[in-house]
Design a protein around this motif. Structure first.
Motif, short mmCIF file in Angstrom:
data_model
loop_
_atom_site.label_atom_id
_atom_site.label_comp_id
_atom_site.label_asym_id
_atom_site.label_seq_id
_atom_site.Cartn_x
_atom_site.Cartn_y
_atom_site.Cartn_z
N SER A 497 0.65 -1.17 0.01
CA SER A 497 -0.01 0.00 0.09
C SER A 497 0.89 1.20 0.25
N THR A 501 3.54 3.31 -7.39
CA THR A 501 3.00 2.40 -8.47
C THR A 501 4.12 1.75 -9.26
N GLN A 525 -6.11 -2.44 -1.93
CA GLN A 525 -7.14 -1.26 -1.98
C GLN A 525 -7.22 -0.83 -3.46
N ARG A 526 -5.75 -0.86 -4.19
CA ARG A 526 -5.86 -0.66 -5.47
C ARG A 526 -6.01 -1.62 -6.69
N SER A 528 -4.96 -1.56 -9.24
CA SER A 528 -3.75 -1.79 -10.01
C SER A 528 -2.71 -3.07 -9.54
N GLN A 567 -11.19 4.64 -9.14
CA GLN A 567 -9.70 4.81 -9.33
C GLN A 567 -9.11 5.23 -10.37
#
Ligand SMILES: Nc1ncnc2c1ncn2[C@@H]1O[C@H](COP(=O)(O)OP(=O)(O)OP(=O)(O)O)[C@@H](O)[C@H]1O
Ligand SMILES: [Mg+2]
Length: 573
Positions: A497, A501, A525-526, A528, A567
């Motif tokens: 987290s 990225t 949570q993402r 991606s 997102q």
């Protein structure tokens, strides 16, 4: 007590020798007043200097021997007491290591710390006192009583009044003190818990400017501890004047009756002096006994608190002949239901899914949707309430628990590093690993990139909790530490987290290509972070809302689509 006694074994010899030397010490103390009376009644009365010197020398030798025995017995009892306490502390620590997650919810950490430190110390002290005082006082009283009765049996009747009276006072106080001591120990727990909570979160406290509030909270508990301690202490102190009164009344009574006997010629002056010394010895010992009983009471409470820890059964138990082989990382959940012990309502409802070995499984869902709860069942941090979790064709409850936890590496959501060096932390996963392996794994977790920049690379110091690393660096190190175990399954609970990225994408690629035979579960949570997973579970309020790959979920899952869209628009990030 019988449960604790075996832990004295190592120190048995000291525990046996200490009382013997105590008795020698007592014999010395007892003989002195008698020799004194001889000096007065024989030496002084007959003006026999020779006799006085001879008896004087015997007195000096007796004193020295008594002192020496005293020192030896004190030394031995200290060894036995503190040795015993250290064995108990060791055993308690071991018991706590065996606790399951559910057990850890039953005790607060600070209470466990108090038990390991304070309570074990008290047990050590009480053992020490038991070996000295608890032997010394009764023997001294018995011998002094015999000697005093030998000197003048009619005068010894005074004891029939003073000893029972003193005993009653002491018993009354002890009865009153018991609940107070129990309360005292709980108050120590409470102060420790504030200290612990505050110190572990001191940075949060400061950033919220909550110092004053914390100080107030601490002051309240601290004051309350002080008041309870004072209350207990005043109770103990209240015995003193009563006992003094008894001592002096007894002495006056003896002087009165003894004086009359001397006048009548049936007693010598020296005898009276010796008699009074014996009486004082007896009453002082009674006073010391009362002190001992108080401490003993605290000891019993501490023993109870230790036995409470020992008596706690781990909810996670192993079957008789556990399976000792785990060859692949396939996982299936069959009709799994789960509730946290002592909590109402189900946290997981009817969970069913299968994944093949080597697959990457993504799990996504709002906070509190039970993602962590779900994966905790795989390494048996908790056991299912209903249904079964199967790894490599075997129910997880049938595995050797060490093997299972070695093969299922779990990077906890709130993971932490231990103080030491980076290398030491990595060796947690594989104690025999070479530097090459450590570096390889650090590279896989994208951690080598910053570790290699330190002059001392693997020897770089890790401060308590890993506080000298950034959130993302810490996460990469904890992933590396988990990989060190060469697990069949790795679970990353929101473990990237805090990683940027680009780096996150590199970590994903490593798991997909380089570590393709490890089953990987990624909670994120993402989108991606899990987009390229073979399959994704969408959790919603303890249930699987949908299960499929990214493309499928975009079609069938409104929740997934909503997260994705928010997102993509950059609303969440
Ligand atoms: N040790 C515990 N004892 C009792 N209830 C718990 C415990 N841990 C979690 N819960 C409850 O179980 C539910 C699911 O929690 P869980 O930690 O699994 O959620 P999560 O999906 O991992 O959330 P997040 O995304 O915030 O990490 C929550 O309602 C939580 O209050
Ligand atoms: Mg969680």
């Amino acid at each position: 007590m019988t449960k604790l006694l075996p832990y004295m074994k190592k120190y048995k010899i000291y525990a046996l020798l200490a009382p013997i030397f105590v008795i020698l010490e007592v014999l010395g103390d007892i003989i002195l007043p008698y020799l004194m009376s001889l000096i007065v009644d024989v030496g002084v009365k007959n003006r026999n200097t020779q006799y006085i010197i001879k008896t004087g020398i015997i007195m000096i030798i007796a004193t020295m021997l008594s002192m020496l025995s005293g020192i030896i017995s004190a030394h031995f009892s200290a060894r036995a007491g503190h040795g015993f306490a250290s064995e108990i502390r060791k055993e308690t620590f071991k018991k706590i290591q065996g606790f399951s997650f559910a057990n850890l919810n039953d005790f607060t950490v600070s209470s466990l710390v108090t038990r390991l430190t304070n309570d074990c110390n008290i047990i050590g002290q009480v053992t020490m006192m038991s070996l000295r005082l608890a032997i010394r006082a009764p023997f001294m009283m018995l011998f002094a009583l015999v000697m005093a009765s030998g000197i003048n049996s009619s005068l010894a009747k005074v004891f029939f009044v003073s000893i029972p009276f003193t005993t009653i006072v002491i018993v009354l106080v002890i009865l009153k003190a018991r609940p107070l001591f129990l309360k005292l120990q709980t108050k120590v727990d409470e102060v420790n818990s504030v200290i612990r909570e505050n110190l572990t979160a001191i940075k949060v406290v400061k950033s919220f400017n909550r110092q004053e509030h914390e100080e107030m909270k601490f002051k309240k508990r601290n004051d309350s501890l002080r008041n309870t301690a004072l209350e207990a202490l005043s109770l103990i102190i209240s015995i003193m004047p009563v006992l003094n009164l008894v001592i002096f009344s007894t002495i006056i009574a003896i002087l009165w009756f003894g004086g009359q006997q001397i006048v009548a010629g049936s007693m010598e002056g020296g005898e009276l002096i010796a008699f009074i010394t014996y009486v004082t010895q007896i009453l002082i010992m009674l006073m010391l006994m009362s002190m001992f009983f108080m401490q003993f009471l605290r000891g019993i409470i501490s023993v109870e608190r230790i036995l409470e820890v020992w008596g706690t059964k781990s909810q996670i138990t192993e079957i008789k002949n556990p399976v000792k082989e785990l060859n692949d990382g396939s996982i299936s959940f069959n009709n799994v239901r789960f509730s946290y012990p002592g909590c109402h309502g189900e946290t997981l409802k009817d969970i069913n899914f299968d994944i093949k070995s080597g697959e990457i499984l993504g799990i996504i869902g709002s906070t509190g949707s039970s993602k962590t709860t779900l994966v905790q069942l795989i390494p048996r941090l908790y056991d299912v309430t209903e249904g079964s979790v199967v790894v490599d064709g075997t129910d997880v409850r049938d595995y050797d628990i060490r093997l299972l936890r070695d093969q299922v590496a779990f990077v906890l959501q709130k993971n932490t590093l231990f103080s030491g060096t980076i290398r030491e932390n990595m060796l947690w996963g594989d104690a025999e690993a070479s530097d090459e392996k450590i570096i390889k794994v650090l590279k896989q977790a994208q951690a080598w990139e910053f570790v290699s920049k330190y002059d001392d690379t693997l020897d770089h110091v890790v401060e308590q909790g890993g506080s000298n690393f950034s959130g993302g660096q810490k996460q990469r190190l904890t992933i590396a530490r988990a990989l060190m175990k060469d697990p069949k399954i790795i679970i990353l609970d929101d473990s990237t987290s805090a990683v940027d990225t680009a780096t996150n994408a590199k970590i994903q690629r490593t798991f997909k290509d380089e570590l393709a035979d490890i089953t990987t579960i990624i909670i994120a949570q993402r989108i991606s972070s899990i987009q390229y997973a073979d399959r994704i579970i969408v959790m919603h309020e303890g249930e699987i809302e949908s299960f499929g790959d990214h493309e499928t979920l975009l079609d069938i899952s409104p929740i997934y689509r909503e997260i994705y869209e928010s997102q993509e628009k950059g609303l969440v990030g």
